[in-house]
Design an enzyme around this catalytic site. Sequence first.
Site, short mmCIF file in Angstrom:
data_model
loop_
_atom_site.label_atom_id
_atom_site.label_comp_id
_atom_site.label_asym_id
_atom_site.label_seq_id
_atom_site.Cartn_x
_atom_site.Cartn_y
_atom_site.Cartn_z
N GLU A 26 76.51 -10.52 18.32
CA GLU A 26 76.96 -9.82 19.31
C GLU A 26 76.86 -8.49 19.80
OE1 GLU A 26 81.10 -11.64 16.92
OE2 GLU A 26 79.44 -9.81 15.39
C1 TNX Z 1 81.62 -12.49 13.51
S1 TNX Z 1 79.30 -14.10 11.86
C2 TNX Z 1 81.10 -11.64 13.54
C3 TNX Z 1 81.27 -10.68 12.09
C4 TNX Z 1 82.86 -10.78 12.00
C5 TNX Z 1 82.92 -12.06 11.49
C6 TNX Z 1 84.29 -12.15 10.64
C7 TNX Z 1 78.73 -12.32 12.78
C8 TNX Z 1 77.37 -12.65 12.53
N1 TNX Z 1 79.46 -11.85 13.28
O1 TNX Z 1 80.69 -9.15 12.68
O2 TNX Z 1 83.07 -10.01 11.08
O3 TNX Z 1 82.70 -12.41 12.67
O4 TNX Z 1 85.21 -13.06 10.44
#
Ligand code: TNX
Length: 511
Positions: A311
């Site tokens: 992300e």
């Molecule tokens: C996605 S899964 C994210 C996290 C959040 C999560 C909540 C991932 C690698 N990144 O930053 O906490 O969703 O479900």
Amino acid sequence: MNAPERTPMSLLPLVPLPVSLAADGSAPFRLDAGATITGDADAAATLARLLEVRTGIAPAHAESGAIVLRRSPGGTAESYRLTVDAASVVVTAPDAAGLFYGVQTLGQLVAQGDAGFVIPAATIQDAPRFTYRGVMLDVARHFFPVETVKAYIDRAASLKFNALHLHLADDQGWRIELASRPALTEVASGTSVGGDPGGFYTKADYRELVAYAAARHMIVVPEIDVPGHTHAVGLAYPELGEAPVISEEIRQTVRDYGGELPTPRTPYEGMAVGFSSLKIHDEATYDFLADVFGELAGMTPGPYLHVGGDEALGTAPDDFAEFMRRVTALVADLGKTPIAWHEAGSAAGLDEQTIGQYWGLRTPTDGMDEKARAFVRNGAQLILSPADAIYLDMKPSAESELGLTWANGPTSVERAYAWDAAEIIEGIDERDILGIEAPMWSETLRTLADLDAMAFPRIAAAAEAAWSVPLGTDALRAWESFRDRAGALAPLWRSMGVALPASDEVAWTAG
Ligand code: TNX
């Protein structure tokens, strides 16, 4: 004529399901106060503790005894053999981990009979399907004290997980003390999501967790998520952080869940993701990473350091690729194997040992499978964390106050169970998969009771995916059997202090 009193094989409450299991219904072993354990001292101590918690009887360790725990050559790593009859209980294994898992299986077999506790007659041979069987705890969105993490380790180890991935830093806080960068915990550890208090692990705390996990045959995999998820780094070292990139998605999260938009030099207490980044073209960033990962490598006996990489939504693709190339090379130079979330698969030139962690859905969307395949093309393996199955932070039901829903939530126990690792990503089969990991993100979770309510029993479904034979390849490796076996583990789990949530799907055995 009365049928002999017997425990049907299909009702032995074993999760994860062992490779082979035979129970002929002959007389069980009776566990009485005079029982003694002989053999391996560590395994004996583990079993005595487990039996005391479950039954109140703590058998002594003795020169000879009816319960035998013995190392013996033969069999693959972490495997064990267990035989129980009226006269004896024998566990043999080629290594200490195998003995530990045999002991956990024994603990699951203990049942309350009419005249005290018994262990049903059985012969079990068992070995794991995957070498990496992980749980992840996000201690950044909310901080969990050492005692809570230890309790979570106990739960996971009893299900034969062997890795605890700690998500040690995120936008909302930095949770690990480092001598090389003291400002991280001095300045950036005090807050959490929703204005809750923060916290951090001292170096001694971390050592204690590593040792506690190791005694239960679990490694610790520390994650410092970079280049995104780093707003907290910018509080401690403002010169390292880019200004937040505020997308429409982030504005929407703020509208949905409240809180403020992220602002530089102010602790972030909301739930939005993807707005922060370290500066990619500044050598000071790489000096920082060398300090942080260098110190973590020295504190971590396990082979892996997780570098995040998810992300990084405000970071241009070329910049992201350059960054991931450098950070994975840095970790490899430290003698550790990097792990990165699947997004890093888009980066050319990644250190070729880098393990990818797939967190897309059971049916991949948006090219996430392609990013995951890139790790395998490099010659490395994958850890699978399909979010709509084993993200333990997804709401278990629509009524749940706890949890999120973005991954097609709510996620039922049946959905957490009914998938197979080899079926998720086309072109990826058994040998490309290092293992399975069930993450627990903590935006909405504050206490051990919250973790239990989300984890149970879905964590057991993840354990079975990680340890047992592929779904559908054994009559008992099926949802109905799992549902019954998990329900019958309630007395053991309760004795361990697990606060089991009410469930529409699983009937918890009383006791
Ligand atoms: C996605 S899964 C994210 C996290 C959040 C999560 C909540 C991932 C690698 N990144 O930053 O906490 O969703 O479900």
